[in-house]
Design a protein around this motif. Sequence first.
Motif, mmCIF file in Angstrom:
data_model
loop_
_atom_site.group_PDB
_atom_site.id
_atom_site.type_symbol
_atom_site.label_atom_id
_atom_site.label_comp_id
_atom_site.label_asym_id
_atom_site.label_seq_id
_atom_site.Cartn_x
_atom_site.Cartn_y
_atom_site.Cartn_z
ATOM 1 N N GLY A 9 -1.476 -4.069 -0.105
ATOM 2 C CA GLY A 9 -0.601 -3.380 0.837
ATOM 3 C C GLY A 9 -1.040 -3.503 2.274
ATOM 4 O O GLY A 9 -2.104 -4.042 2.581
ATOM 5 N N SER A 22 0.538 -2.677 6.732
ATOM 6 C CA SER A 22 1.593 -2.297 7.662
ATOM 7 C C SER A 22 1.666 -3.295 8.807
ATOM 8 O O SER A 22 0.639 -3.634 9.404
ATOM 9 C CB SER A 22 1.338 -0.891 8.222
ATOM 10 O OG SER A 22 2.295 -0.564 9.206
ATOM 11 N N SER A 26 8.582 -4.506 0.839
ATOM 12 C CA SER A 26 8.325 -3.065 0.741
ATOM 13 C C SER A 26 7.962 -2.632 -0.674
ATOM 14 O O SER A 26 7.162 -1.709 -0.862
ATOM 15 C CB SER A 26 9.535 -2.272 1.235
ATOM 16 O OG SER A 26 9.691 -2.453 2.632
ATOM 17 N N SER A 27 8.528 -3.292 -1.683
ATOM 18 C CA SER A 27 8.200 -2.940 -3.073
ATOM 19 C C SER A 27 6.770 -3.320 -3.434
ATOM 20 O O SER A 27 6.252 -2.903 -4.471
ATOM 21 C CB SER A 27 9.173 -3.621 -4.036
ATOM 22 O OG SER A 27 9.016 -5.031 -3.984
ATOM 23 N N GLN A 28 6.133 -4.112 -2.558
ATOM 24 C CA GLN A 28 4.742 -4.508 -2.784
ATOM 25 C C GLN A 28 3.795 -3.767 -1.837
ATOM 26 O O GLN A 28 2.700 -4.242 -1.549
ATOM 27 C CB GLN A 28 4.616 -6.027 -2.624
ATOM 28 C CG GLN A 28 5.425 -6.786 -3.678
ATOM 29 C CD GLN A 28 5.458 -8.280 -3.400
ATOM 30 O OE1 GLN A 28 4.482 -8.991 -3.657
ATOM 31 N NE2 GLN A 28 6.571 -8.757 -2.872
ATOM 32 N N ASN A 29 4.262 -2.599 -1.371
ATOM 33 C CA ASN A 29 3.433 -1.702 -0.564
ATOM 34 C C ASN A 29 3.121 -2.252 0.823
ATOM 35 O O ASN A 29 2.084 -1.925 1.409
ATOM 36 C CB ASN A 29 2.136 -1.343 -1.300
ATOM 37 C CG ASN A 29 1.489 -0.093 -0.724
ATOM 38 O OD1 ASN A 29 2.179 0.822 -0.264
ATOM 39 N ND2 ASN A 29 0.171 -0.057 -0.729
ATOM 40 N N ARG A 37 4.729 -2.301 4.544
ATOM 41 C CA ARG A 37 5.767 -1.758 5.419
ATOM 42 C C ARG A 37 5.869 -2.614 6.678
ATOM 43 O O ARG A 37 4.849 -3.044 7.223
ATOM 44 C CB ARG A 37 5.442 -0.309 5.796
ATOM 45 C CG ARG A 37 5.404 0.619 4.590
ATOM 46 C CD ARG A 37 5.126 2.063 4.968
ATOM 47 N NE ARG A 37 3.831 2.241 5.632
ATOM 48 C CZ ARG A 37 3.668 2.413 6.928
ATOM 49 N NH1 ARG A 37 4.709 2.433 7.755
ATOM 50 N NH2 ARG A 37 2.454 2.582 7.435
ATOM 51 N N GLU A 74 -0.832 5.915 7.517
ATOM 52 C CA GLU A 74 -0.240 6.417 6.273
ATOM 53 C C GLU A 74 0.701 7.594 6.511
ATOM 54 O O GLU A 74 1.454 7.980 5.623
ATOM 55 C CB GLU A 74 -1.349 6.810 5.292
ATOM 56 C CG GLU A 74 -2.063 5.619 4.668
ATOM 57 C CD GLU A 74 -1.100 4.663 3.964
ATOM 58 O OE1 GLU A 74 -0.273 5.140 3.160
ATOM 59 O OE2 GLU A 74 -1.147 3.465 4.248
ATOM 60 N N SER A 99 4.230 6.601 5.765
ATOM 61 C CA SER A 99 4.222 5.910 4.472
ATOM 62 C C SER A 99 5.601 5.649 3.869
ATOM 63 O O SER A 99 5.747 4.791 3.007
ATOM 64 C CB SER A 99 3.367 6.700 3.465
ATOM 65 O OG SER A 99 3.834 8.034 3.356
ATOM 66 N N THR A 139 9.969 2.052 6.607
ATOM 67 C CA THR A 139 9.937 0.590 6.613
ATOM 68 C C THR A 139 11.323 0.048 6.938
ATOM 69 O O THR A 139 12.337 0.695 6.647
ATOM 70 C CB THR A 139 9.417 0.020 5.277
ATOM 71 O OG1 THR A 139 9.134 -1.377 5.444
ATOM 72 C CG2 THR A 139 10.408 0.195 4.144
#
Length: 246
Positions: free
Chosen positions: A132, A134, A172-175, A177, A227, A230, A233
């Motif tokens: 994950g 950002s 986003s589904s893979q953490n 953002r 975070e 969190s 996104t």
Amino acid sequence: MEGKTVIITGGASGIGKATAVLFAEAGANVIISDIDKLQGDLFVKEIISKGGIASFYQTDVAIPEQMEALVEYAINTYGKLDIAVNNAGIGGEQNNVTNMSLEGWQKIISVNLNSVFYGMKYQIAAMLKNGGGSVVNISSILGAVGFAGSAGYSAAKHGIIGLTQTAALEYSSQNIRVNAVGPGFIDTPLLNALDAEMKNQLISMHPIGRLGKSAEVAELIFWLGSEKASFVTGSYYPIDGGYLSK
């Protein structure tokens, strides 16, 4: 932010510098990327003198191999990459569409838009290995509206928003953002070439009655990287003193 590794392009001045200060104060490992080695080295020394962790890596963001090398440097130096702020950019040639030079167009698209794609291509690949991360891309209010004489700049900043939203959908589904920030006119070295009359004209476009400060934009970038954001996104956040409300 303790132990997190952050890359900030264009990190030796303006918004990038203010952002680096926040991340360093919060305990992150900060990599200052900039084309200006002298300013970058001096800034890193300043961060370290105040107890922060930082290093400098000279990068021309318009060259994909250098953006790839920047990410490799982050991993080799600190073991991973958690946060990337794609901030580097130029004002570029000011001209209307028919008079804009091909060289001017290509340069601003290369520095302001292609660089964000190159950054995300290598940054996200590294973040996937951590599980994950950002990414915060710096667009502009001119990513939402036009501005006469700034065809290249506005096109590039609009493109950043599309890239941001697309990458958010993909990862986003893979953490991971991915968000964009749209500053109004901020009092940075980018505006140093303007005379007092032009600056006053820009100020008048902001209902709040002044230009923005780098530190104000940095607070939003820091939040998006943390975070605390969190569930955020694919978003575009103007920070513009009311400019887009008109």
